[in-house]
Motif scaffolding. Structure first.
Motif, short mmCIF file in Angstrom:
data_model
loop_
_atom_site.label_atom_id
_atom_site.label_comp_id
_atom_site.label_asym_id
_atom_site.label_seq_id
_atom_site.Cartn_x
_atom_site.Cartn_y
_atom_site.Cartn_z
N ILE A 271 6.14 2.10 -5.25
CA ILE A 271 7.05 3.08 -5.68
C ILE A 271 6.63 4.00 -6.85
CG2 ILE A 271 9.51 3.80 -6.66
CD1 ILE A 271 10.71 1.48 -4.82
N ALA A 272 6.00 3.08 -8.05
CA ALA A 272 5.44 3.86 -8.95
C ALA A 272 4.07 4.74 -8.41
CB ALA A 272 4.90 2.77 -9.93
N HIS A 273 3.48 4.35 -7.54
CA HIS A 273 2.23 5.12 -6.70
C HIS A 273 2.84 6.42 -6.25
CE1 HIS A 273 -0.79 2.40 -7.70
NE2 HIS A 273 -0.57 1.75 -6.81
N HIS A 274 4.01 6.35 -5.75
CA HIS A 274 4.77 7.70 -5.30
C HIS A 274 5.08 8.47 -6.52
CE1 HIS A 274 7.43 10.01 -2.74
NE2 HIS A 274 8.38 9.90 -3.83
N PHE A 275 5.30 7.98 -7.53
CA PHE A 275 5.69 8.74 -8.69
C PHE A 275 4.42 9.32 -9.52
CE2 PHE A 275 9.89 7.11 -8.33
CZ PHE A 275 10.55 8.13 -8.27
N GLY A 276 3.18 8.86 -8.93
CA GLY A 276 1.89 9.05 -9.44
C GLY A 276 1.22 8.37 -10.64
N VAL A 277 2.01 7.12 -10.75
CA VAL A 277 1.45 6.22 -11.63
C VAL A 277 0.32 5.55 -11.13
CG1 VAL A 277 2.14 4.14 -13.16
CG2 VAL A 277 3.96 5.90 -12.73
N THR A 278 -0.89 5.43 -11.94
CA THR A 278 -1.75 4.75 -11.68
C THR A 278 -1.80 3.18 -11.80
OG1 THR A 278 -2.86 4.80 -13.85
CG2 THR A 278 -3.22 6.78 -12.30
N ASP A 279 -2.90 2.42 -11.21
CA ASP A 279 -3.11 0.98 -10.96
C ASP A 279 -3.30 0.65 -12.72
OD1 ASP A 279 -2.57 -0.16 -8.45
OD2 ASP A 279 -4.56 0.72 -8.02
N GLU A 280 -4.07 1.37 -13.33
CA GLU A 280 -4.38 1.25 -14.72
C GLU A 280 -3.20 1.00 -15.35
OE1 GLU A 280 -6.32 3.76 -17.97
OE2 GLU A 280 -7.83 2.87 -16.74
N LEU B 161 0.69 -1.13 0.05
CA LEU B 161 -0.03 -0.06 -0.08
C LEU B 161 0.97 1.29 0.10
CD1 LEU B 161 -2.92 1.22 0.56
CD2 LEU B 161 -2.32 1.25 2.84
N TYR B 162 0.62 2.10 -0.83
CA TYR B 162 1.22 3.55 -0.84
C TYR B 162 0.14 4.73 -0.31
CZ TYR B 162 2.68 8.18 -2.15
OH TYR B 162 3.18 9.44 -2.22
N ASP B 163 0.82 5.10 0.83
CA ASP B 163 -0.21 6.22 1.92
C ASP B 163 0.87 7.38 1.65
OD1 ASP B 163 -2.04 7.37 3.49
OD2 ASP B 163 -0.65 6.74 5.06
N GLY B 164 0.11 8.33 0.82
CA GLY B 164 0.86 9.58 0.91
C GLY B 164 0.15 10.37 -0.36
N ILE B 165 1.04 11.64 -0.68
CA ILE B 165 0.72 12.38 -1.57
C ILE B 165 1.81 12.14 -2.83
CG2 ILE B 165 0.56 14.95 -2.36
CD1 ILE B 165 0.02 15.41 0.59
N PRO B 166 1.35 11.53 -3.74
CA PRO B 166 2.05 11.33 -5.05
C PRO B 166 3.01 12.65 -5.74
CG PRO B 166 0.27 10.43 -5.50
CD PRO B 166 -0.07 11.32 -4.18
N LEU B 167 4.17 12.44 -6.05
CA LEU B 167 5.12 13.68 -6.45
C LEU B 167 4.24 14.62 -7.41
CD1 LEU B 167 8.52 11.76 -6.80
CD2 LEU B 167 7.66 13.46 -5.00
N THR B 168 3.48 13.82 -8.21
CA THR B 168 2.42 14.64 -9.43
C THR B 168 1.56 15.55 -8.83
OG1 THR B 168 1.27 12.65 -9.65
CG2 THR B 168 2.99 12.84 -11.36
N GLU B 169 1.20 15.25 -7.50
CA GLU B 169 0.16 16.04 -6.91
C GLU B 169 0.84 17.12 -5.92
OE1 GLU B 169 -2.93 13.40 -5.23
OE2 GLU B 169 -2.98 12.18 -7.09
N ARG B 170 2.19 17.18 -5.66
CA ARG B 170 2.45 18.07 -4.87
C ARG B 170 2.95 19.50 -5.46
NH1 ARG B 170 7.45 14.40 -1.87
NH2 ARG B 170 5.97 12.59 -1.31
N ASN B 171 2.50 20.47 -4.80
CA ASN B 171 2.82 21.73 -5.18
C ASN B 171 3.59 22.72 -4.04
OD1 ASN B 171 0.82 22.76 -3.19
ND2 ASN B 171 -0.59 22.38 -4.66
N SER B 172 3.67 23.99 -4.38
CA SER B 172 4.34 24.74 -3.52
C SER B 172 3.80 24.75 -1.91
CB SER B 172 4.49 26.20 -3.87
OG SER B 172 3.02 26.56 -3.95
#
Length: 117
Positions: free
Chosen positions: A100-109, A50-61
């Protein structure tokens, strides 16, 4: 028949899976830890990771001063689904890469399209 191994042996397989990720990607992982748990959550007893967090693709300033994201790898469910040591090695690798892919914002699909089921 499920495979049996110690927590330390399982932890070593998770470490080896992380080490197999290209260094150029590992260097991009930010504010994320890997946690090995003996059992999955009661509400999802078949969960491998399980990935629990905010993916890099969703982080902002405004992303600052937050607790680390967490990647959970669950020992009991992984061992229960495998019949051989080699299957455990492969499943741990797939699960670690998947999370790890989820951390980078990669979806299950997208992961399923790439063969990470």
């Amino acid at each position: 028949m499920a495979v049996e191994m110690s927590f330390a042996e399982f932890e070593d397989l998770v470490d080896r899976a992380i080490e197999s990720v290209p260094q150029s990607l590992v260097e991009l992982i930010d504010n994320c830890i890997v946690v090995i748990e003996p059992e999955p959550p009661e509400d999802d007893p078949h969960l491998l990771g399980l990935y629990d967090g905010i993916p890099l693709t969703e982080r902002n300033s405004s992303y600052s001063m937050v607790l680390p994201d967490r990647i959970f790898i669950y020992k009991s469910t992984t061992l229960a689904m495998c019949d051989t040591y080699e299957e455990v090695v492969e499943e741990v690798h797939i699960t670690v890469v998947h999370e790890i892919a989820h951390h980078f914002g990669v979806t299950d699909e997208t992961l399923h399209e790439l063969g990470y089921d």
